[in-house]
Design a protein around this motif. Structure first.
Motif, PDB file in Angstrom:
ATOM      1  N   LEU A  66      -1.062  -2.618 -23.382  1.00  0.00           N
ATOM      2  CA  LEU A  66      -2.005  -3.442 -22.635  1.00  0.00           C
ATOM      3  C   LEU A  66      -2.862  -4.293 -23.568  1.00  0.00           C
ATOM      4  O   LEU A  66      -3.097  -5.482 -23.298  1.00  0.00           O
ATOM      5  CB  LEU A  66      -2.901  -2.543 -21.773  1.00  0.00           C
ATOM      6  CG  LEU A  66      -2.244  -1.849 -20.577  1.00  0.00           C
ATOM      7  CD1 LEU A  66      -3.209  -0.890 -19.904  1.00  0.00           C
ATOM      8  CD2 LEU A  66      -1.736  -2.871 -19.562  1.00  0.00           C
ATOM      9  N   VAL A  67      -3.328  -3.700 -24.666  1.00  0.00           N
ATOM     10  CA  VAL A  67      -4.154  -4.458 -25.606  1.00  0.00           C
ATOM     11  C   VAL A  67      -3.337  -5.574 -26.259  1.00  0.00           C
ATOM     12  O   VAL A  67      -3.826  -6.712 -26.418  1.00  0.00           O
ATOM     13  CB  VAL A  67      -4.761  -3.510 -26.664  1.00  0.00           C
ATOM     14  CG1 VAL A  67      -5.447  -4.303 -27.771  1.00  0.00           C
ATOM     15  CG2 VAL A  67      -5.746  -2.554 -26.016  1.00  0.00           C
ATOM     16  N   ASN A  68      -2.100  -5.283 -26.654  1.00  0.00           N
ATOM     17  CA  ASN A  68      -1.251  -6.321 -27.263  1.00  0.00           C
ATOM     18  C   ASN A  68      -0.995  -7.473 -26.293  1.00  0.00           C
ATOM     19  O   ASN A  68      -1.014  -8.641 -26.686  1.00  0.00           O
ATOM     20  CB  ASN A  68       0.065  -5.711 -27.719  1.00  0.00           C
ATOM     21  CG  ASN A  68      -0.117  -4.743 -28.869  1.00  0.00           C
ATOM     22  OD1 ASN A  68      -1.100  -4.825 -29.618  1.00  0.00           O
ATOM     23  ND2 ASN A  68       0.813  -3.807 -29.022  1.00  0.00           N
ATOM     24  N   ALA A  69      -0.762  -7.134 -25.019  1.00  0.00           N
ATOM     25  CA  ALA A  69      -0.542  -8.189 -24.025  1.00  0.00           C
ATOM     26  C   ALA A  69      -1.803  -9.035 -23.847  1.00  0.00           C
ATOM     27  O   ALA A  69      -1.745 -10.268 -23.756  1.00  0.00           O
ATOM     28  CB  ALA A  69      -0.123  -7.561 -22.699  1.00  0.00           C
ATOM     29  N   ARG A  70      -2.972  -8.387 -23.809  1.00  0.00           N
ATOM     30  CA  ARG A  70      -4.216  -9.140 -23.653  1.00  0.00           C
ATOM     31  C   ARG A  70      -4.501 -10.025 -24.851  1.00  0.00           C
ATOM     32  O   ARG A  70      -4.969 -11.169 -24.705  1.00  0.00           O
ATOM     33  CB  ARG A  70      -5.375  -8.163 -23.418  1.00  0.00           C
ATOM     34  CG  ARG A  70      -6.730  -8.828 -23.286  1.00  0.00           C
ATOM     35  CD  ARG A  70      -7.770  -7.835 -22.812  1.00  0.00           C
ATOM     36  NE  ARG A  70      -7.852  -6.673 -23.663  1.00  0.00           N
ATOM     37  CZ  ARG A  70      -8.555  -6.616 -24.804  1.00  0.00           C
ATOM     38  NH1 ARG A  70      -9.229  -7.685 -25.208  1.00  0.00           N
ATOM     39  NH2 ARG A  70      -8.596  -5.505 -25.517  1.00  0.00           N
TER      40      ARG A  70
ATOM     41  N   THR B  45       5.309 -18.267 -19.674  1.00  0.00           N
ATOM     42  CA  THR B  45       5.236 -18.070 -21.123  1.00  0.00           C
ATOM     43  C   THR B  45       5.850 -16.742 -21.528  1.00  0.00           C
ATOM     44  O   THR B  45       6.658 -16.672 -22.472  1.00  0.00           O
ATOM     45  CB  THR B  45       3.772 -18.142 -21.588  1.00  0.00           C
ATOM     46  OG1 THR B  45       3.182 -19.364 -21.104  1.00  0.00           O
ATOM     47  CG2 THR B  45       3.685 -18.105 -23.097  1.00  0.00           C
ATOM     48  N   GLU B  46       5.525 -15.687 -20.813  1.00  0.00           N
ATOM     49  CA  GLU B  46       6.077 -14.357 -21.117  1.00  0.00           C
ATOM     50  C   GLU B  46       5.797 -13.432 -19.949  1.00  0.00           C
ATOM     51  O   GLU B  46       4.792 -13.577 -19.247  1.00  0.00           O
ATOM     52  CB  GLU B  46       5.460 -13.788 -22.400  1.00  0.00           C
ATOM     53  CG  GLU B  46       6.125 -12.512 -22.887  1.00  0.00           C
ATOM     54  CD  GLU B  46       5.577 -12.028 -24.218  1.00  0.00           C
ATOM     55  OE1 GLU B  46       5.904 -10.904 -24.632  1.00  0.00           O
ATOM     56  OE2 GLU B  46       4.792 -12.784 -24.851  1.00  0.00           O
ATOM     57  N   VAL B  47       6.699 -12.482 -19.761  1.00  0.00           N
ATOM     58  CA  VAL B  47       6.535 -11.431 -18.762  1.00  0.00           C
ATOM     59  C   VAL B  47       6.422 -10.107 -19.506  1.00  0.00           C
ATOM     60  O   VAL B  47       7.379  -9.678 -20.167  1.00  0.00           O
ATOM     61  CB  VAL B  47       7.707 -11.406 -17.759  1.00  0.00           C
ATOM     62  CG1 VAL B  47       7.536 -10.256 -16.769  1.00  0.00           C
ATOM     63  CG2 VAL B  47       7.804 -12.726 -17.007  1.00  0.00           C
ATOM     64  N   PHE B  48       5.277  -9.469 -19.429  1.00  0.00           N
ATOM     65  CA  PHE B  48       5.033  -8.223 -20.156  1.00  0.00           C
ATOM     66  C   PHE B  48       5.577  -7.045 -19.349  1.00  0.00           C
ATOM     67  O   PHE B  48       5.340  -6.950 -18.138  1.00  0.00           O
ATOM     68  CB  PHE B  48       3.541  -8.031 -20.424  1.00  0.00           C
ATOM     69  CG  PHE B  48       2.915  -9.138 -21.226  1.00  0.00           C
ATOM     70  CD1 PHE B  48       3.190  -9.272 -22.579  1.00  0.00           C
ATOM     71  CD2 PHE B  48       2.073 -10.053 -20.618  1.00  0.00           C
ATOM     72  CE1 PHE B  48       2.625 -10.288 -23.314  1.00  0.00           C
ATOM     73  CE2 PHE B  48       1.494 -11.065 -21.351  1.00  0.00           C
ATOM     74  CZ  PHE B  48       1.779 -11.197 -22.701  1.00  0.00           C
ATOM     75  N   ILE B  49       6.258  -6.137 -20.033  1.00  0.00           N
ATOM     76  CA  ILE B  49       6.788  -4.918 -19.434  1.00  0.00           C
ATOM     77  C   ILE B  49       6.007  -3.740 -20.014  1.00  0.00           C
ATOM     78  O   ILE B  49       6.071  -3.482 -21.222  1.00  0.00           O
ATOM     79  CB  ILE B  49       8.292  -4.762 -19.692  1.00  0.00           C
ATOM     80  CG1 ILE B  49       9.051  -6.023 -19.262  1.00  0.00           C
ATOM     81  CG2 ILE B  49       8.827  -3.529 -18.976  1.00  0.00           C
ATOM     82  CD1 ILE B  49       8.996  -6.306 -17.781  1.00  0.00           C
ATOM     83  N   ILE B  50       5.282  -3.032 -19.177  1.00  0.00           N
ATOM     84  CA  ILE B  50       4.529  -1.858 -19.589  1.00  0.00           C
ATOM     85  C   ILE B  50       5.312  -0.631 -19.131  1.00  0.00           C
ATOM     86  O   ILE B  50       5.394  -0.360 -17.934  1.00  0.00           O
ATOM     87  CB  ILE B  50       3.102  -1.846 -19.002  1.00  0.00           C
ATOM     88  CG1 ILE B  50       2.401  -3.186 -19.256  1.00  0.00           C
ATOM     89  CG2 ILE B  50       2.302  -0.690 -19.559  1.00  0.00           C
ATOM     90  CD1 ILE B  50       2.196  -3.510 -20.705  1.00  0.00           C
TER      91      ILE B  50
END
Length: 604
Positions: free
Chosen positions: A135-139, A118-123
């Protein structure tokens, strides 16, 4: 700029890049820097900050020479191993010192990051507030209804603060990539729970540009707040701290030295061997350990509860229901070897089926085979068995006489019957729990029963009584009791009543609520039941021979033809040329022919 662009291209292709630079220093300047470095390295306070400042001072104004790109090829079977471990519901986190582009490329090549995610989050934020916001937006994207505070597992001890963070559901498959700078902020005390919650909701977690200390901190974070067993695997000296921090450390012996191997619990040469270590040997080890514990509690609870029921008839006078020698040898001789054989050799399915169905590893993660409910079931089963083991022999021996009319309802005969029933029942129960029978299992099981009867007849003999009168008072009990048919009928009835409910309950559970283990074992039986295809029979070629007719008729036969040898001659046949090119001299001048054996013999 062109060098930086080339460096990024190499990293995107999965190559390990290294930039080379130099700086001219005179002797006086170097000696001054060396003294300051020595002072910083021996400082008692703020040593790390002072060393960072000293290194930053010497690493300025460097002249860039160039860059190198080296291919760090994956070992054989790494993508397949990661895929199998993921099917076994094993969470895999990658902690590497590579650049972000290289780490992402490795993730895609290992099937950890997939296009269908669905998506790969980059921090990649540089501040603590930025990392928290990402982190909060990804969660929130993964679970919009996720609460602000992490859900903890409630502690059953009053006053104890809960420490285990529960897993949260996500609405798809996600991946997380975080670099070392952001990870440093994420591992701070006020952000580490947020990092853990977000990472555990993702299918894949890749931490790039991390230091050896950060690797160990990530492992410690998972150990502290998750009810899980951690395993760390590495091949270099920078993985030693991570390997030591995990519950289980695995070192790969390779080109980067033996530091990881010397610090690990297990070591092997290829990453793909981890698949067999976990899915085969790990699965078998958990199964054997749980069976050992269950059987050990069952046989000892059944042994002890019989004493409890006997106390109501002896006035709780501390008189034992068994012979003293039987009590001594029960755990030491009679029931020791069979459970050892089961603990060493038992397996529900063989290694090929264990590798084919990685889901068999899941019951160990959920503690399905030995938990509090399993302990309660063992307790109830032992209580039922002890009731049968005491009251059936008691009722059978109460008003029983021998074939010659003599009374055998005495304490010694009852003790012998009760201990014989107990030993037969626990061995039959062990046989029901054994999935994989070997010659060793048969030898231990039947050998223990044989040793029991041999020792019983020896200790209850006249000779032992005459030599040690006070130690062996059960003189003649074995030969006077075990030669009666009603005694053996009582042993059979007691065993049947103890085993029959267990068999019936297991049959119902397999039919109504089969586990993954039951389903795979059913497939194994189906595969064995299918008969292999019969071997293909080729028709035998009938060799016909020509015979002369002189021996069987007066007419002229084939004698002239046989003696002339003309039937052996065959015309010369041509084969297609091996070289289709016309200009080939071999194809033009040397036609390929073959001749029969007879023709070759005539020409010679």
């Amino acid at each position: 700029m062109p060098l930086r662009r080339n460096d990024e291209e190499y990293a995107g292709e999965g190559l390990r890049t290294l930039a080379l630079a130099y700086k001219n220093l005179d002797e006086a300047e170097f000696q001054q820097w060396r003294e300051r470095h020595h002072e910083a390295s021996t400082a008692l306070e703020d040593r790390e900050e002072k060393l960072d400042a000293i290194y930053e001072e010497i690493e300025k104004d460097l002249v860039l020479i160039g860059a190198t790109a080296v291919e760090d090829k994956l070992q054989d079977g790494v993508p397949q191993t990661i895929e199998q471990l993921a099917k076994a519901d094993i969470k895999i986190w990658v902690l590497t010192g590579d650049k972000q582009e290289t780490a992402e490329n490795i993730g895609y090549s290992c099937n950890m990051l997939r296009e269908e995610m669905t998506e790969v989050f980059i921090i990649a934020a540089d501040t603590a507030e930025g990392v928290k916001e990402e982190l909060v937006n990804a969660r929130k994207k993964m679970s919009p209804d996720s609460p602000e505070e992490p859900p903890f597992l409630k502690s059953r001890l009053r006053g104890q603060k809960p420490q285990v963070v529960l897993d949260e559901k996500s609405n798809g498959e996600y991946g997380l990539v975080i670099n070392g700078h952001s990870l440093a902020y994420g591992l701070q005390k006020d952000l580490q729970l947020e990092l853990l919650r977000t990472a555990c909701m993702c299918q894949t977690v890749i931490c790039c540009r991390v230091t050896p200390l950060q690797k160990a901190q990530v492992v410690e974070l998972v150990k502290k707040y998750k009810k899980a067993v951690t395993l760390a695997i590495g091949d270099g000296a920078n993985d030693v701290s991570m390997i030591k921090a995990a519950h289980i450390g695995v070192g790969i012996s390779g080109q980067e030295g033996m530091q990881a191997v010397l610090s690990s619990d297990f070591s092997f040469a290829q990453f793909r061997y981890l698949q067999r270590l976990l899915l085969v040997h790990g699965h078998w080890s958990y199964l054997r350990m749980c069976k050992f514990l269950c059987y050990f509690f069952y046989k000892n609870f059944s042994f002890t509860f019989v004493h409890f029921w006997y106390g109501f008839f002896c006035g709780f006078s501390a008189q034992t229901v068994y012979d003293e020698w039987f009590i001594t040898m029960y755990n030491l001789v009679y029931t020791a070897l069979p459970i050892i054989g089961l603990s060493l050799f038992d397996q529900d399915v063989n290694d090929r089926w264990s590798m084919q169905y990685p889901q068999l590893y899941a019951p160990g993660q959920k503690n399905q085979y030995f938990n509090k409910m399993a302990f309660v079931r063992i307790l109830l089963h032992s209580c039922y068995s002890s009731l049968i083991l005491f009251f059936i022999p008691y009722a059978a021996m109460q008003d029983t006489v021998r074939d010659d009319g003599k009374d055998i309802a005495d304490y010694q005969s009852f003790a012998l019957l009760a201990q014989t029933c107990l030993l037969v029942v626990v061995n039959v129960q062990l046989g029901l729990d054994t999935y994989y029978w070997t010659a060793v299992n048969h030898f231990f099981l039947w050998g223990s029963l044989s040793v029991f009867f041999a020792v019983t007849f020896t200790m209850y003999s006249n000779g032992m009584f005459l030599i040690f009168t006070s130690s062996f008072p059960f003189i003649g009990t074995a030969r006077n009791s075990l030669n009666q048919p009603n005694v053996w009928l009582t042993i059979f009835l007691t065993t049947l009543l103890c085993v029959l409910p267990v068999v019936a309950l297991r049959f119902l559970l397999i039919q109504l609520r089969p586990t993954i283990n039951d389903k795979v074992r059913y497939k194994v039986r189906q595969a064995k039941a299918v008969l292999p295809p019969p071997p293909r029979r080729f028709p035998r070629r009938r060799i016909s021979t020509r015979r002369s007719g002189y021996a069987f008729s007066h007419a002229r036969g084939y004698g002239d033809l046989v003696t002339s040898g003309r039937f052996l001659r065959r015309p010369v046949k041509t084969r297609p040329a091996l070289f289709p090119l016309v200009e080939s001299p071999l194809a033009e001048n040397s036609p390929q022919t073959y001749r029969s054996i007879g023709e070759g013999a005539q020409s010679s």
